[in-house]
Design a protein around this motif. Structure first.
Motif, PDB file in Angstrom:
ATOM      1  N   GLY A  59      -6.733  -8.849  -9.962  1.00 19.67           N
ATOM      2  CA  GLY A  59      -8.008  -8.852  -9.390  1.00 19.67           C
ATOM      3  C   GLY A  59      -8.309  -8.288  -8.082  1.00 19.67           C
ATOM      4  N   LEU A  60      -6.906  -7.946  -7.440  1.00 20.04           N
ATOM      5  CA  LEU A  60      -7.042  -7.765  -5.826  1.00 20.04           C
ATOM      6  C   LEU A  60      -5.862  -6.536  -5.562  1.00 20.04           C
ATOM      7  CD1 LEU A  60      -7.573  -8.471  -2.903  1.00 20.04           C
ATOM      8  CD2 LEU A  60      -5.629 -10.163  -3.029  1.00 20.04           C
ATOM      9  N   ALA A  61      -6.183  -5.603  -5.105  1.00 18.42           N
ATOM     10  CA  ALA A  61      -5.526  -4.561  -4.342  1.00 18.42           C
ATOM     11  C   ALA A  61      -5.569  -4.795  -2.910  1.00 18.42           C
ATOM     12  CB  ALA A  61      -5.879  -3.057  -4.889  1.00 18.42           C
ATOM     13  N   ILE A  62      -4.480  -4.785  -2.270  1.00 20.35           N
ATOM     14  CA  ILE A  62      -4.297  -4.958  -0.840  1.00 20.35           C
ATOM     15  C   ILE A  62      -3.741  -3.675  -0.340  1.00 20.35           C
ATOM     16  CG2 ILE A  62      -3.296  -6.249   1.102  1.00 20.35           C
ATOM     17  CD1 ILE A  62      -3.134  -8.667  -0.580  1.00 20.35           C
ATOM     18  N   ILE A  63      -4.327  -3.104   0.682  1.00 18.45           N
ATOM     19  CA  ILE A  63      -4.071  -1.836   1.200  1.00 18.45           C
ATOM     20  C   ILE A  63      -3.496  -1.989   2.639  1.00 18.45           C
ATOM     21  CG2 ILE A  63      -4.853   0.644   1.827  1.00 18.45           C
ATOM     22  CD1 ILE A  63      -4.924  -0.081  -1.237  1.00 18.45           C
ATOM     23  N   ALA A  64      -2.192  -1.954   2.758  1.00 17.78           N
ATOM     24  CA  ALA A  64      -1.648  -2.074   3.989  1.00 17.78           C
ATOM     25  C   ALA A  64      -1.471  -0.969   4.761  1.00 17.78           C
ATOM     26  CB  ALA A  64      -0.052  -2.543   3.727  1.00 17.78           C
ATOM     27  N   ASN A  65      -1.761  -1.225   6.372  1.00 18.66           N
ATOM     28  CA  ASN A  65      -1.663  -0.314   7.414  1.00 18.66           C
ATOM     29  C   ASN A  65      -0.156   0.091   7.110  1.00 18.66           C
ATOM     30  OD1 ASN A  65      -1.803   1.125   9.891  1.00 18.66           O
ATOM     31  ND2 ASN A  65      -0.820  -0.919  10.824  1.00 18.66           N
ATOM     32  N   THR A  66       0.165   1.425   7.387  1.00 16.08           N
ATOM     33  CA  THR A  66       1.407   1.735   7.628  1.00 16.08           C
ATOM     34  C   THR A  66       1.698   2.637   9.102  1.00 16.08           C
ATOM     35  OG1 THR A  66       1.207   3.782   6.210  1.00 16.08           O
ATOM     36  CG2 THR A  66       2.198   1.794   5.035  1.00 16.08           C
TER      37      THR A  66
END
Lengths: 320, 320
Positions: free
Chosen positions: A32-39
């Motif tokens: 239910g969740l997609a986490i977009i991480a800073n790179t």
């Protein structure tokens, strides 16, 4: 990679953002969740490709984060660092013995031709978090901090100099040529998420790098779902890290109204702490609906509660 | 690098050879000894350049070798390996947490453009062994073991398959193009050493790779100093490792007379154990003077005594 059928897309940096990301994960559940991480913090150190925010998110959501240190892995050991000190290798960025294996795997896979997304997917699967965390981009972006002591790569500023230099500006080297990762784009597109949550991370160091990628502001502008920002500052100070200090050094106020102004063109709602309740009318007059709640997360339940309050608030919002 | 003013040049592989190398070092003292290490075992693993024999020599001569394991570093910890196992990274070659720092330093420096000799000199200096140990070559050489299970790179044969496959032949990939390291050549040349000692290492896996380098046999042939071989086999068996097994699989006898035959064109003398005393006359009749003494080294004093006996023996020899 699967299509974007998540209910929620979260944009996050490291420690601060990961608290809410954990709450969202527990609340929304797998798939239910997609986490977009800073790179933008990624760097090569000891010859290894290190993605600090991705790793912090993985460790936190896998329940393996070091609560005592506030970063790194639980039960970590430091033999490698001891041996490095004896050999004169740099030790200002602490690489734990277990943590090292993640960096080695990432470095090996990238050398073999894998994308950062593919490596991150492999790591997430290994840590029991399949498909959960994705890098903002497969292209290199480097957050550079312009300070009174010169232009510092992010980790030099953040770890080596402990955020002491006075910040004049921040820029994201490579961002103009960097495309968002495929998974990031599909998570935003048809059918699209029910909400996009900007986690309480440092705007300059964690969120603006994500927004600076090619086409991301446009894609967020075209969303049908509301975008909600959870303020990283409470009472004019950050819970952790240099957010408030940087805001002041950059000539801003360090209060929630400045956070509202920073995200004015994208935010459909802002979540602020009860300590800042008096500022809610000011922000709402500027056109951004506000939720006042407890945003300081001590316990796991605090994280879940804030996640729930944020999503309930998002459900009441219309796109501006 | 200094010129070759050493009294003794030793050719060595890992664990077995390092025992005598330690004795020579204690006996001859700093500046009197140059140890040339086999690098045919070198390989890249986990993205790191590993030089097992160089490292074994450094750890042994620095007094940091792991006596319990018989390889690696004393007081080693294995957190990195544990984490690798969880991530599905290969763990058949055990990389200790402290040992890792040496591999990372070497890999970083090579990537920066340093030669293997330069990195080894840096490591030796860090471990308090300045100028003592040198790689046989700065060029890549890979010992390949042809077996009944196919051609195996050395570490696959030695560590992964624990020397179980039957050996048909051994070859040294790249040796025909590899030059001896500068320090190796200067150690042999004017004014030249008082003696060259071949340590009791596996001939096929440790010494022949050194002899296979461009011009090494010629340089050894032109030496004014005697070359003495200390037998790695006692009573037809190796003290440690697959030397005797390999000799038999290659169709040789596994006794000291076969060692004499292997080195017949270069050796001015052979040191054999008292257990093999009966074979001394046979070898001497073939034209190689023999010293019979205790070659099995249990204590540090055993190592120093064998070193002393070997050098005294060398002093009695003339070049053949």
């Amino acid at each position: 990679m699967r299509g974007g059928a998540e209910r929620v897309v979260a944009l996050s940096g490291g420690v601060g953002g990961a608290k809410l990301a954990l709450g969202l994960h527990r609340l929304v559940g797998e798939g239910g969740l997609a986490i977009i991480a800073n790179t933008g913090d990624d760097f090569v150190h000891h010859g290894l490709h290190i993605s600090p925010d991705v790793d912090t998110l993985i460790y936190t959501l896998a329940g393996l984060n070091n609560r005592e240190l506030g970063w790194g892995r639980e039960g970590e050991t430091w033999s490698y660092m001891e041996a490095c000190a004896e050999l004169g290798l740099e030790t200002w960025f602490r690489l734990g013995d277990h943590d090292l294996a993640v960096h080695v795997l990432r470095t090996l896979r990238l050398k073999e031709g894998a994308t950062l997304s593919e490596v991150t997917a492999e790591l997430c699967a290994r840590f029991g978090l399949p498909g959960l965390i994705w890098p903002m981009s497969d292209d290199p972006v480097s957050t550079m901090v312009e300070t009174d002591q010169g232009v510092l790569p992010f980790q030099e500023y953040f770890v080596r100099h402990r955020c002491a230099p006075v910040v004049r500006a921040v820029h994201y080297r490579g961002a103009e040529r960097a495309r968002p990762s495929g998974r990031f784009l599909t998570a935003l597109r048809d059918p699209g998420p029910g909400a996009v949550v900007v986690c309480p991370s440092n705007p300059f160091l964690s969120i603006l790098p994500i927004l600076s990628l090619q086409g991301v502001r446009e894609a967020l502008g075209e969303l049908r779902a509301p975008l909600v920002v959870v303020s990283p500052v409470v009472g004019g100070e950050a819970i952790k890290g240099p957010t408030a200090k940087m805001m002041r050094e950059l000539g801003m106020d360090s209060g929630v109204e400045a956070i509202a102004a920073l995200y004015a063109d994208l935010a459909d709602g802002l979540v602020i702490d009860a300590a800042d309740a008096a500022l809610a009318p000011v922000i709402e007059r500027s056109g951004i609906p506000v939720l006042v709640t407890d945003t300081v997360m001590h316990t796991l339940q605090d994280r879940i509660d804030l996640a729930a309050a944020t999503l309930r608030f998002a459900a009441t919002l219309e796109r501006g």
